[in-house]
Scaffold this motif. Structure first.
Motif, PDB file in Angstrom:
ATOM      1  N   UNK A 128     -18.007  35.252   7.318  1.00  0.00           N
ATOM      2  CA  UNK A 128     -16.409  35.315   8.106  1.00  0.00           C
ATOM      3  C   UNK A 128     -15.973  36.643   7.893  1.00  0.00           C
ATOM      4  N   UNK A 129     -16.480  37.432   7.125  1.00  0.00           N
ATOM      5  CA  UNK A 129     -15.943  38.624   7.089  1.00  0.00           C
ATOM      6  C   UNK A 129     -16.950  39.864   7.641  1.00  0.00           C
ATOM      7  N   UNK A 161     -23.107  30.714  17.429  1.00  0.00           N
ATOM      8  CA  UNK A 161     -22.520  29.704  16.687  1.00  0.00           C
ATOM      9  C   UNK A 161     -21.240  30.114  15.698  1.00  0.00           C
ATOM     10  N   UNK A 162     -21.299  31.228  15.241  1.00  0.00           N
ATOM     11  CA  UNK A 162     -20.538  31.850  14.254  1.00  0.00           C
ATOM     12  C   UNK A 162     -19.536  32.622  15.119  1.00  0.00           C
ATOM     13  N   UNK A 163     -19.700  32.850  16.040  1.00  0.00           N
ATOM     14  CA  UNK A 163     -18.741  34.114  16.527  1.00  0.00           C
ATOM     15  C   UNK A 163     -18.937  35.259  16.450  1.00  0.00           C
ATOM     16  N   UNK A 164     -19.854  35.728  15.792  1.00  0.00           N
ATOM     17  CA  UNK A 164     -20.295  37.042  15.384  1.00  0.00           C
ATOM     18  C   UNK A 164     -20.874  37.771  16.427  1.00  0.00           C
ATOM     19  N   UNK A 165     -20.721  39.268  16.316  1.00  0.00           N
ATOM     20  CA  UNK A 165     -21.485  39.758  17.104  1.00  0.00           C
ATOM     21  C   UNK A 165     -22.941  40.062  16.747  1.00  0.00           C
ATOM     22  N   UNK A 166     -24.251  40.207  17.985  1.00  0.00           N
ATOM     23  CA  UNK A 166     -25.396  40.353  17.298  1.00  0.00           C
ATOM     24  C   UNK A 166     -25.812  41.876  17.744  1.00  0.00           C
ATOM     25  N   UNK A 167     -26.303  42.295  16.725  1.00  0.00           N
ATOM     26  CA  UNK A 167     -26.690  43.653  16.684  1.00  0.00           C
ATOM     27  C   UNK A 167     -28.422  43.751  16.528  1.00  0.00           C
ATOM     28  N   UNK A 168     -28.880  44.198  17.533  1.00  0.00           N
ATOM     29  CA  UNK A 168     -30.574  44.306  17.341  1.00  0.00           C
ATOM     30  C   UNK A 168     -30.704  45.921  16.772  1.00  0.00           C
ATOM     31  N   UNK A 169     -30.776  45.861  15.681  1.00  0.00           N
ATOM     32  CA  UNK A 169     -30.606  47.098  15.080  1.00  0.00           C
ATOM     33  C   UNK A 169     -31.940  47.734  14.406  1.00  0.00           C
ATOM     34  N   UNK A 170     -32.846  47.026  14.348  1.00  0.00           N
ATOM     35  CA  UNK A 170     -33.810  47.431  13.553  1.00  0.00           C
ATOM     36  C   UNK A 170     -35.460  47.345  14.494  1.00  0.00           C
TER      37      UNK A 170
END
Length: 243
Positions: A128-129, A161-170
């Motif tokens: 959530x954070x 589903x969570x509403x978070x941003x997706x970061x393809x970082x690796x």
């Protein structure tokens, strides 16, 4: 309904008639993961899990993690890697049942949100954070062999589903399959295996993987993210090898 939507619906119906959906664990027809297999999964209690490697019954830190350095701030796995979860992972990664990405993501998200509610002093704000969701990628050779990055698909579903941003970082270098490695071999191989290719400075991240065996892989990925300036990296896996 558009013509494209109608075509997709018809195609789905025909596909079900020709090859009905079956449970990835027990092959019972009707659902990708049947209710019986969901019930028999051994869920890991977040109040009694190792905060560093996700092992069940760890309370604070399990025996293997005491005294060992870690770049993961916290770690959690949803279920024990045995029975249905083990068969589901194999069906997804090795048999190519890509529809399982959403179901796996759903189980992981439910476990993380339950951990935030049930053990807020340990896992509060884990999802959530978080500023973004990222994932442990496959090597180029594994991508060629399977034709997809299994955790990229899970992370995409998880983020939606969570509403978070997706970061393809690796990016993951090397080509070894770690499943046959000992704990010491995993630790040695994972050093320097990951490169950060996106801006993560100051970010609070949730790092996703499918299975934790020793924690070496996830810790190495977290190390790379921390070296690149990530403020916090919490690890979340579908399953934890145990016993």
């Amino acid at each position: 309904m558009s013509a494209q939507s109608r075509l997709a619906a018809v195609t789905e119906v025909i596909g079900e008639l020709l090859s009905p959906t079956r449970c990835a664990s027990c092959e019972r027809p009707g659902a990708l993961i049947c209710d019986d297999c969901l019930r028999t999964m051994v869920r890991i209690d977040p109040a009694h899990a190792c905060l560093r490697c996700g092992a069940p019954f760890g309370d604070m830190l399990c025996t293997e993690c005491r005294g060992a350095a870690s770049d993961l701030d916290r770690c959690l796995a949803a279920v024990v890697f045995d029975g249905p979860p083990a068969r589901i992972v194999r069906a997804y990664k090795d048999a190519g049942e890509r529809r399982l990405a959403e179901r796996i993501a759903e189980i992981m998200l439910r476990a993380a949100l339950e951990a935030e509610r049930a053990a807020p002093e340990r896992y509060g704000g884990m999802v959530s954070a978080a500023d973004a969701v990222t994932f442990v990628p496959v090597t180029a050779s594994a991508y060629r062999r399977r034709g997809f990055d299994h955790m990229e698909s899970v992370a995409g579903a998880f983020a939606a589903m969570s509403g978070a941003s997706l970061l393809d970082a690796l990016i993951k270098h090397g080509s070894a399959d770690q499943r046959a490695f000992s704990r010491e071999e995993r630790l040695e191989w994972s050093q320097g295996a990951y490169e950060v290719v996106e801006q993560v400075r100051g970010a609070r991240l949730v790092l996703l993987d499918d299975v934790i065996t020793t924690g070496a892989t996830m810790n190495a990925a977290a190390h790379a993210l921390k070296e690149a300036g990530a403020e916090r990296v919490d690890g979340l896996a579908f399953a934890r090898v145990w016993g």
